[in-house]
Design a protein around this motif. Structure first.
Motif, PDB file in Angstrom:
ATOM      1  N   ALA A 103       4.695  -0.068  -0.674  1.00 16.33           N
ATOM      2  CA  ALA A 103       4.348   1.170   0.003  1.00 16.33           C
ATOM      3  C   ALA A 103       5.325   2.247  -0.459  1.00 16.33           C
ATOM      4  CB  ALA A 103       4.415   0.988   1.506  1.00 16.33           C
ATOM      5  N   VAL A 104       4.764   3.395  -0.844  1.00 15.69           N
ATOM      6  CA  VAL A 104       5.607   4.452  -1.418  1.00 15.69           C
ATOM      7  C   VAL A 104       5.099   5.811  -0.956  1.00 15.69           C
ATOM      8  CG1 VAL A 104       6.150   3.106  -3.501  1.00 15.69           C
ATOM      9  CG2 VAL A 104       4.133   4.631  -3.470  1.00 15.69           C
ATOM     10  N   PRO A 130       0.281  -3.533   8.044  1.00 15.24           N
ATOM     11  CA  PRO A 130       0.225  -2.129   8.455  1.00 15.24           C
ATOM     12  C   PRO A 130       1.111  -1.258   7.577  1.00 15.24           C
ATOM     13  CG  PRO A 130       1.546  -3.407   9.994  1.00 15.24           C
ATOM     14  CD  PRO A 130       0.905  -4.395   9.062  1.00 15.24           C
ATOM     15  N   LEU A 131       0.605  -0.063   7.294  1.00 17.18           N
ATOM     16  CA  LEU A 131       1.350   0.862   6.446  1.00 17.18           C
ATOM     17  C   LEU A 131       2.536   1.424   7.219  1.00 17.18           C
ATOM     18  CD1 LEU A 131       0.677   1.874   3.537  1.00 17.18           C
ATOM     19  CD2 LEU A 131      -0.090   4.007   4.621  1.00 17.18           C
ATOM     20  N   PRO A 132       3.743   1.435   6.621  1.00 17.22           N
ATOM     21  CA  PRO A 132       4.902   1.968   7.352  1.00 17.22           C
ATOM     22  C   PRO A 132       4.817   3.489   7.455  1.00 17.22           C
ATOM     23  CG  PRO A 132       5.528   1.435   5.112  1.00 17.22           C
ATOM     24  CD  PRO A 132       4.121   0.931   5.282  1.00 17.22           C
ATOM     25  N   PRO A 133       5.356   4.064   8.523  1.00 16.56           N
ATOM     26  CA  PRO A 133       5.374   5.531   8.652  1.00 16.56           C
ATOM     27  C   PRO A 133       6.057   6.151   7.446  1.00 16.56           C
ATOM     28  CG  PRO A 133       6.053   4.488  10.707  1.00 16.56           C
ATOM     29  CD  PRO A 133       5.979   3.393   9.685  1.00 16.56           C
ATOM     30  N   GLY A 134       5.479   7.247   6.957  1.00 17.45           N
ATOM     31  CA  GLY A 134       6.039   7.949   5.815  1.00 17.45           C
ATOM     32  C   GLY A 134       5.384   7.602   4.500  1.00 17.45           C
ATOM     33  N   ALA A 135       4.700   6.465   4.407  1.00 20.30           N
ATOM     34  CA  ALA A 135       4.050   6.069   3.156  1.00 20.30           C
ATOM     35  C   ALA A 135       2.673   6.695   3.055  1.00 20.30           C
ATOM     36  CB  ALA A 135       3.936   4.549   3.088  1.00 20.30           C
ATOM     37  N   ASP A 136       2.265   7.063   1.820  1.00 27.41           N
ATOM     38  CA  ASP A 136       0.915   7.595   1.615  1.00 27.41           C
ATOM     39  C   ASP A 136       0.204   6.943   0.438  1.00 27.41           C
ATOM     40  OD1 ASP A 136       2.129   8.707  -0.599  1.00 27.41           O
ATOM     41  OD2 ASP A 136       1.811  10.794   0.016  1.00 27.41           O
ATOM     42  N   ALA A 137       0.791   5.856  -0.100  1.00 28.84           N
ATOM     43  CA  ALA A 137       0.149   5.133  -1.201  1.00 28.84           C
ATOM     44  C   ALA A 137       0.756   3.740  -1.291  1.00 28.84           C
ATOM     45  CB  ALA A 137       0.328   5.882  -2.520  1.00 28.84           C
ATOM     46  N   ASN A 174      -3.766   0.179   6.638  1.00 28.90           N
ATOM     47  CA  ASN A 174      -3.144  -1.020   6.086  1.00 28.90           C
ATOM     48  C   ASN A 174      -3.295  -1.064   4.578  1.00 28.90           C
ATOM     49  OD1 ASN A 174      -5.490  -3.157   5.379  1.00 28.90           O
ATOM     50  ND2 ASN A 174      -6.097  -1.986   7.191  1.00 28.90           N
ATOM     51  N   SER A 175      -2.526  -1.959   3.970  1.00 28.36           N
ATOM     52  CA  SER A 175      -2.511  -2.073   2.519  1.00 28.36           C
ATOM     53  C   SER A 175      -3.711  -2.873   2.018  1.00 28.36           C
ATOM     54  CB  SER A 175      -1.221  -2.757   2.051  1.00 28.36           C
ATOM     55  OG  SER A 175      -1.252  -2.927   0.641  1.00 28.36           O
ATOM     56  N   GLN A 205      -3.020   8.150  -1.205  1.00 29.98           N
ATOM     57  CA  GLN A 205      -4.130   7.360  -0.658  1.00 29.98           C
ATOM     58  C   GLN A 205      -4.528   6.179  -1.541  1.00 29.98           C
ATOM     59  OE1 GLN A 205      -7.444   9.837   0.530  1.00 29.98           O
ATOM     60  NE2 GLN A 205      -6.176  11.099   1.861  1.00 29.98           N
ATOM     61  N   ASP A 206      -3.847   5.962  -2.665  1.00 26.15           N
ATOM     62  CA  ASP A 206      -4.142   4.801  -3.505  1.00 26.15           C
ATOM     63  C   ASP A 206      -3.944   3.503  -2.710  1.00 26.15           C
ATOM     64  OD1 ASP A 206      -4.812   6.203  -5.737  1.00 26.15           O
ATOM     65  OD2 ASP A 206      -2.995   5.715  -6.892  1.00 26.15           O
TER      66      ASP A 206
END
Length: 404
Positions: free
Chosen positions: A56-57, A97-104, A49-50, A127-128
């Protein structure tokens, strides 16, 4: 039957055992000791999660000045959709929750906060600002041992795992009895020969502060009949504390009656000051503390001997207050042969902890106890401590003002 300070406390703690376990509502468990270890039933966090309000990018899509179209919005409690497409951003709130495909995640403060499109101002690394599933606690991990004191942090953890009720050790009912013909209760008229029974109140307050339940027995008079009646009632509780009546005086009958009632006396005196005429015994599983009648001595001997025993009965793993080092402000002289408990004030001075006597150490001076926020433990072997020497102390208060 005189004991050293260390031997007396060790013997007492060896005699007492934790009480039976009971299950209580979560909020009623505050300050009590959990009775069983706790293993995490789920990951914390439960999902990626954020950690910030932002976007989210994909980090590889972001350079200073990059403009990304915003294709969706995920609030806290929302679903992790839409999935992030390359070259795009999704507006996201803290805890979502972090959307699929995002890593920061890029915080709003590092963008122009656009709605349809967002401009990235700084560098972005993978991972930021993401809280990853299980990075705090993983399912199955041991997070709490039996005997842990349940503070707000532990209550928060239990609530996070959905524990509405928790198994804790019982609270001992502690009978408190003052003895003496000279005593009168609060609200009764005083004469030139009488004294208000303050010891029962100070001991009851100390028992309650420790987390146990005080049972006030009132006053036993200096005769066998009165003592038998009151002490018999006290021995029906989980622990019994008496004050006065155990010195060498002709009318000090407490020890005699306790023995008659089947209490096994384990020691009578301790090589300490104040509080040498402190006795301890057991009637089955019931510990019996016979403390001096002097109010200061009564409070100090409770602190050093009865309080740790009650905490052990309540299942706590940590029953002794931690000893810390502090520097003496002025020299101290004492007679060798007894451990001295000096009432002191501890404060910060030039970046270090300093202690000074809180006043006249005569046990008849209650105001010195009022001024003290710590007890200095002075070795039985020593006769003198010099100014500037480090000594061991323990704090009396949970919250102590250490300002100059």
């Amino acid at each position: 039957m005189s004991k050293s300070f260390e031997d007396a406390r060790t013997l007492i703690l060896a005699q007492v055992r934790p009480l039976a376990v009971e299950r209580v509502d979560l909020l009623d468990a505050v300050g009590r000791a959990i009775a069983e270890p706790l293993d995490a039933g789920l990951d914390m966090p439960r999902f990626d999660n954020s950690a910030m309000d932002g976007y989210a990018v994909r980090a590889e899509d972001c350079q200073p000045g990059t403009v990304l179209p915003v294709i969706g919005y995920i609030p806290a409690g929302g679903r992790a959709e839409p999935a992030l497409r390359p070259g795009c951003a999704v507006k996201i709130m803290t805890g979502a929750p972090l959307p699929p495909g995002a890593d920061a995640v890029v915080p709003f403060e590092e963008t122009d906060s656009g709605d349809a499109a967002v401009t990235i101002h700084g560098k972005v690394k993978a991972q930021d600002h993401i809280r990853f599933r299980g990075e705090d606690i993983t399912a199955g991990q041991r997070v709490m041992e039996a005997g842990t004191t349940l503070r707000p942090a532990e209550i928060s953890l239990l609530a996070s795992f959905g524990c509405a009720r928790v198994a804790v050790y019982g609270r001992p009912k502690v009978a408190i009895l003052s003895t003496g013909d000279e005593l009168v209760e609060l609200g009764q008229p005083l004469t030139d020969e009488t004294i208000i029974n303050s010891n029962s109140w100070s001991l009851a307050a100390a028992v309650k502060e420790a987390g146990a339940e005080p049972v006030m027995l009132g006053i036993a008079r200096d005769n066998l009949e009165s003592l038998r009646e009151k002490l018999t009632a006290g021995l029906t509780c989980d622990a019994l504390i008496t004050s006065a009546g155990v010195s060498a005086g002709d009318r000090d009958l407490v020890r005699e009656v306790l023995e008659e009632l089947g209490v096994q006396q384990l020691f009578w005196k301790i090589d300490i000051k104040p509080g040498r005429p402190t006795a301890f015994g057991m009637k089955g599983a019931v510990p019996v503390f016979s403390l001096p009648g002097n109010p200061v001595s009564s409070m100090i001997t409770f602190e050093e001997f009865a309080r740790p025993a009650l905490l052990k009965m309540m299942g706590h793993r940590q029953v002794l207050k931690p000893l810390i080092k502090a520097t003496l402000k002025q020299p101290v002289k004492k007679k060798p042969g007894r451990t001295h408990f000096m009432r002191v004030t501890v404060f910060a001075e030039n970046g270090e902890l300093v202690v000074a006597s809180s006043g006249d150490q005569n046990t008849g001076i209650l105001r010195t106890m009022l001024r003290a926020n710590a007890i200095a433990i002075l070795s039985a072997e020593r006769e003198r401590y010099e100014a500037g020497e480090e000594i061991q102390i323990h704090l009396l208060d949970q919250v102590t003002d250490l300002a100059n």
